[in-house]
Design a protein around this motif. Structure first.
Motif, mmCIF file in Angstrom:
data_model
loop_
_atom_site.group_PDB
_atom_site.id
_atom_site.type_symbol
_atom_site.label_atom_id
_atom_site.label_comp_id
_atom_site.label_asym_id
_atom_site.label_seq_id
_atom_site.Cartn_x
_atom_site.Cartn_y
_atom_site.Cartn_z
ATOM 1 N N ILE A 113 0.840 -1.193 0.000
ATOM 2 C CA ILE A 113 0.000 0.000 0.000
ATOM 3 C C ILE A 113 0.878 1.247 0.000
ATOM 4 N N THR A 114 0.294 2.390 -0.290
ATOM 5 C CA THR A 114 1.022 3.658 -0.336
ATOM 6 C C THR A 114 1.163 4.245 1.072
ATOM 7 N N VAL A 115 1.997 5.257 1.172
ATOM 8 C CA VAL A 115 2.189 5.925 2.460
ATOM 9 C C VAL A 115 0.898 6.604 2.919
ATOM 10 N N ASP A 116 0.101 7.121 2.011
ATOM 11 C CA ASP A 116 -1.178 7.730 2.404
ATOM 12 C C ASP A 116 -2.144 6.677 2.953
ATOM 13 N N GLN A 117 -2.164 5.511 2.325
ATOM 14 C CA GLN A 117 -2.994 4.422 2.841
ATOM 15 C C GLN A 117 -2.484 3.977 4.215
ATOM 16 N N LEU A 118 -1.157 3.950 4.377
ATOM 17 C CA LEU A 118 -0.574 3.599 5.666
ATOM 18 C C LEU A 118 -1.031 4.571 6.750
ATOM 19 N N LEU A 119 -0.988 5.854 6.456
ATOM 20 C CA LEU A 119 -1.437 6.849 7.430
ATOM 21 C C LEU A 119 -2.896 6.629 7.829
ATOM 22 N N MET A 120 -3.761 6.334 6.869
ATOM 23 C CA MET A 120 -5.162 6.069 7.168
ATOM 24 C C MET A 120 -5.275 4.861 8.099
ATOM 25 N N PHE A 121 -4.524 3.812 7.806
ATOM 26 C CA PHE A 121 -4.535 2.599 8.618
ATOM 27 C C PHE A 121 -4.082 2.891 10.049
ATOM 28 N N LEU A 122 -2.978 3.611 10.179
ATOM 29 C CA LEU A 122 -2.448 3.925 11.500
ATOM 30 C C LEU A 122 -3.454 4.732 12.321
ATOM 31 N N ARG A 123 -4.101 5.682 11.690
ATOM 32 C CA ARG A 123 -5.098 6.503 12.386
ATOM 33 C C ARG A 123 -6.331 5.680 12.760
ATOM 34 N N ARG A 124 -6.808 4.881 11.827
ATOM 35 C CA ARG A 124 -8.042 4.128 12.082
ATOM 36 C C ARG A 124 -7.864 3.126 13.220
#
Length: 102
Positions: free
Chosen positions: A44-55
């Protein structure tokens, strides 16, 4: 997802397991475990990673690190995943993890 004994699509929407923001990845893996199952989203991309970490409410220090270095990490791809089981009529995530090679 229908091969998971820990997910009931009759009680929970499939989008709660296969997050729409992450399905645009290279590979999705379902791992059958003894007392829970896991789902992994690969490359996944870094933006998707950020969403995952936040969620999944990862420690703020991890979110801050990825945010601060977003541009420097943008050429990389990451793997993320979570273990889950049903808790009554609710999907409960019991563990999350992220992986990357720096």
């Amino acid at each position: 997802a229908t091969v998971s004994v820990f997910f009931d699509p009759g009680r929970v929407a499939l989008a709660e397991l296969l997050w729409p923001a992450l399905v645009d990845c290279d590979t999705i893996v379902l791992a059958n475990k003894i007392d829970r199952d896991g789902v992994y989203f690969c490359r996944i991309t870094v933006d998707q990673l950020l969403m995952f970490l936040r969620r999944l409410r990862f420690p703020q220090a991890q979110v801050d690190f990825v945010e601060a270095h977003r541009e420097r990490l943008s050429h990389l791809r990451f793997d993320v995943g979570f273990d889950y089981r049903m808790d009554g009529d609710r999907l409960r995530i019991v563990k999350g993890a992220w992986y990357g090679v720096f």
